[in-house]
Enzyme design. Structure first.
Site, short mmCIF file in Angstrom:
data_model
loop_
_atom_site.label_atom_id
_atom_site.label_comp_id
_atom_site.label_asym_id
_atom_site.label_seq_id
_atom_site.Cartn_x
_atom_site.Cartn_y
_atom_site.Cartn_z
N ARG A 35 -7.14 4.39 -22.09
CA ARG A 35 -8.58 4.74 -22.17
C ARG A 35 -9.27 3.26 -22.44
NH1 ARG A 35 -12.02 8.90 -24.21
NH2 ARG A 35 -14.05 7.93 -24.72
N ASP A 74 4.00 4.34 -22.99
CA ASP A 74 3.46 5.45 -22.08
C ASP A 74 4.05 6.57 -21.90
OD1 ASP A 74 2.25 6.64 -19.62
OD2 ASP A 74 2.88 4.70 -18.66
N ASN A 118 -0.82 10.60 -14.18
CA ASN A 118 -0.80 10.55 -15.44
C ASN A 118 -0.72 11.71 -16.26
OD1 ASN A 118 -1.26 8.41 -17.76
ND2 ASN A 118 -2.40 10.21 -18.18
N THR A 144 -9.15 22.55 -20.92
CA THR A 144 -10.55 22.33 -20.79
C THR A 144 -11.19 23.92 -20.33
OG1 THR A 144 -12.12 21.45 -19.44
CG2 THR A 144 -9.99 21.25 -18.54
N SER A 179 -13.93 19.76 -11.03
CA SER A 179 -13.48 18.32 -10.51
C SER A 179 -12.16 18.33 -10.60
CB SER A 179 -14.01 17.62 -11.69
OG SER A 179 -13.00 17.40 -12.99
N TYR A 181 -10.13 16.16 -12.14
CA TYR A 181 -9.43 16.11 -13.37
C TYR A 181 -9.15 17.57 -14.06
CZ TYR A 181 -10.26 16.71 -18.56
OH TYR A 181 -10.22 17.40 -19.96
N HIS A 182 -10.16 18.30 -13.78
CA HIS A 182 -10.29 19.79 -14.41
C HIS A 182 -9.07 20.60 -13.78
CE1 HIS A 182 -14.32 19.23 -15.84
NE2 HIS A 182 -13.89 19.85 -16.98
N LYS A 185 -5.77 20.15 -15.21
CA LYS A 185 -5.42 20.73 -16.33
C LYS A 185 -4.97 22.09 -16.24
CE LYS A 185 -7.05 18.00 -19.63
NZ LYS A 185 -6.09 17.69 -21.07
N GLN A 208 -10.80 23.62 -24.16
CA GLN A 208 -11.89 22.98 -25.05
C GLN A 208 -13.46 22.74 -23.94
OE1 GLN A 208 -12.00 20.19 -28.80
NE2 GLN A 208 -11.73 18.95 -26.73
N LEU A 239 -23.85 15.54 -24.49
CA LEU A 239 -24.84 15.39 -25.99
C LEU A 239 -24.87 14.21 -26.50
CD1 LEU A 239 -26.75 17.08 -27.56
CD2 LEU A 239 -24.61 17.39 -28.90
N ARG A 241 -24.34 11.39 -24.79
CA ARG A 241 -25.13 10.36 -23.96
C ARG A 241 -26.77 10.76 -24.19
NH1 ARG A 241 -23.67 8.57 -19.04
NH2 ARG A 241 -25.03 9.87 -17.85
N1 USQ Z 1 -24.43 16.55 -17.50
C1 USQ Z 1 -25.65 16.20 -17.32
N2 USQ Z 1 -26.20 14.76 -17.37
C2 USQ Z 1 -25.23 13.95 -17.91
C3 USQ Z 1 -24.04 14.51 -18.06
C4 USQ Z 1 -23.65 15.69 -17.77
O1 USQ Z 1 -26.64 16.83 -16.74
O2 USQ Z 1 -25.74 12.70 -17.97
C5 USQ Z 1 -23.89 17.74 -17.27
C6 USQ Z 1 -22.85 18.14 -16.24
O3 USQ Z 1 -23.47 18.14 -14.96
C7 USQ Z 1 -22.19 19.54 -16.47
C8 USQ Z 1 -22.46 19.23 -18.23
O4 USQ Z 1 -23.54 18.36 -18.41
O5 USQ Z 1 -22.67 20.41 -16.07
C9 USQ Z 1 -21.26 18.80 -19.10
O6 USQ Z 1 -20.84 17.60 -18.48
P1 USQ Z 1 -19.85 16.64 -19.47
O7 USQ Z 1 -20.09 15.11 -18.82
O8 USQ Z 1 -20.58 16.78 -20.95
O9 USQ Z 1 -18.47 17.47 -19.39
P2 USQ Z 1 -17.60 17.50 -18.47
O10 USQ Z 1 -17.49 16.32 -17.26
O11 USQ Z 1 -17.41 18.77 -18.15
O12 USQ Z 1 -16.11 16.95 -19.09
C10 USQ Z 1 -15.99 16.82 -20.70
C11 USQ Z 1 -14.89 15.89 -21.17
C12 USQ Z 1 -13.53 16.67 -20.77
C13 USQ Z 1 -13.56 18.08 -21.17
C14 USQ Z 1 -14.73 18.79 -20.75
C15 USQ Z 1 -14.84 20.04 -21.25
O13 USQ Z 1 -15.03 14.66 -20.44
O14 USQ Z 1 -12.66 15.63 -21.33
O15 USQ Z 1 -12.45 18.69 -20.66
O16 USQ Z 1 -15.95 18.07 -21.07
S1 USQ Z 1 -15.33 21.43 -20.13
O17 USQ Z 1 -16.50 20.75 -19.32
O18 USQ Z 1 -15.81 22.58 -20.86
O19 USQ Z 1 -14.36 21.52 -19.03
#
Ligand code: USQ
Length: 382
Positions: A35, A74, A118, A144, A179, A181-182, A185, A208, A239, A241
């Protein structure tokens, strides 16, 4: 217990390691700084730079915490990982050792390939290292909520009973990630389910939602113990951010219409969920799945909360609706079940104004370190 934490330098790995240590468990912490390396390569960084893993474990010990053994290496290197298991013989392993960012996985072919290699190789190595060194070890793996996507039916905790042409069986809940990444998972879960069926491993897969927050009970002891906190487009969650954007005077970056709804969780509850999962092991031959969220919000609701609390603290907060760089529904049904961890004893810390205030306070302390050019990087899904 002997608890092995893989990915122990990360946003969640570090507070997990020190929580188990605080509770008197023997902890070994493993990381290869992937990271941190990716952050350097892509010119993004945590709001504050935590000391390296050796150093932060020393600070932890000096602050009255226990001794945490550190191994840098690693998890994709099987010889290394198997030696760690052979030496430490963990009773539980918490597996965070994955590339955790959805936007990173959509950056380009190299980033997608790194994510694939990875994440899947690390998970496969964990399964083999358990089987060959300590077959009773409980694997607690971070998955996730994103694996489920946004189906037009309620999302169950991992499993669904299907009646088809008069016959009934239990299957993994349908998954359709948004995505790459997802998607890895989903593949992790399928791989572990195969090994659970075939070798009788014990596995808990925690689906999560996006995590928010900075401090946990243990990191509060000394500010050098704070976890990595990214606010950039690559590694920052929404959040976290928004709070940084509010403090920096940058309009909140709501993607598209902002109706995207997800389940969210406070970092304090993430750590508690891991603790509860380890304390209550899955059975041999069981793949147990929990949905690790405590409440659901749309992006608009998050932005409005942050704006309200930010304005009350004297910040000028504007909300922008940007063209959505992701391919995701902006208006949809969303009703996940998330009762399993509460039944094990989780008492959620919900997203109150006080919680937001405490996040604002830490970000304000570090306000001069915010680099607004890191907030948007132009990563597009298409
Ligand atoms: N979003 C915005 N504005 C931003 C960033 C994100 O509107 O500046 C929106 C995204 O489009 C999405 C939501 O907020 O609809 C959540 O985005 P996120 O970036 O907080 O979360 P995500 O990319 O889905 O990934 C994060 C973690 C990841 C974890 C995942 C849980 O980085 O490790 O697996 O949250 S989940 O999303 O439930 O799969």
């Amino acid at each position: 217990m002997r608890v092995l934490v893989l990915g122990a330098d990360g946003y969640l790995g570090w507070p997990t390691a020190i929580r188990f240590s605080a509770a008197g468990h023997e902890v070994m912490a493993v990381d290869n700084y992937l990271r941190r390396d990716l952050c350097r390569k892509h010119d993004v960084e945590s709001l504050f730079t935590p000391p390296n893993l050796h150093e932060r474990t020393r600070i932890w010990e000096e602050s009255g915490g226990g001794r945490i053994r550190v191994r840098i290496g690693d998890c994709c290197d099987y010889a290394f990982l198997s030696a760690v298991f052979a030496e430490f013989r963990p009773e539980a392993v918490v597996h965070y050792a994955e590339q955790p960012s959805a936007p990173f996985s959509m950056l380009d072919h190299a980033a997608a390939s790194l994510t694939l290699r990875n994440n899947l190789q690390a998970t496969q190595n964990v399964a083999w290292a358990v089987r060959e060194n300590c077959p009773g070890c409980h694997i607690v793996k971070l998955g996730t909520m994103g694996v489920y996507g946004t189906p037009n039916i309620d999302i169950e905790e991992g499993w669904i009973e299907i009646v088809h042409k008069g016959r009934r069986d239990r299957f993994l809940f349908p998954r359709q990630a948004s995505s790459f990444y997802h998607t890895t998972k989903i593949q992790d879960t399928d791989m572990l389910w195969f090994y659970v069926r075939t070798w009788g491993l014990r596995v808990t897969d925690l689906q999560q939602g996006p995590v928010y927050g900075i401090e946990t009970d243990e990191t509060e002891r000394d500010e050098r113990l704070r976890t990595i906190f990214n606010y950039d487009e690559i590694f920052g969650t929404v959040l976290n951010r928004f709070v940084v954007q509010a403090v920096a005077g940058v309009p909140l970056t709501v993607y598209g219409k902002g109706g995207q709804t997800r389940g969210y969780i406070n970092i304090r509850d993430t750590i508690r969920c891991i603790e509860l999962s380890v304390a209550n092991s899955a059975a041999a031959g069981e793949l147990r799945i929990f949905n690790q969220v405590t409440e659901t919000f749309s992006v608009n609701e998050l932005a409005e909360k942050v704006a309200r609390v930010g304005r009350a603290r004297g910040h000028t907060v504007r909300i922008d609706h940007l063209e959505n760089p992701r391919v995701e529904k902006e208006k949809h049904y969303y009703n996940p079940v998330y009762s399993g961890l509460k039944e094990l004893g989780l008492d959620p810390h919900l997203l109150t104004d006080e919680v937001l205030d405490s996040m604002f306070a830490v970000v304000e302390e570090n306000q001069d370190r915010i680099r607004p050019e890191r907030i948007l990087r132009g990563i597009k899904w298409r």
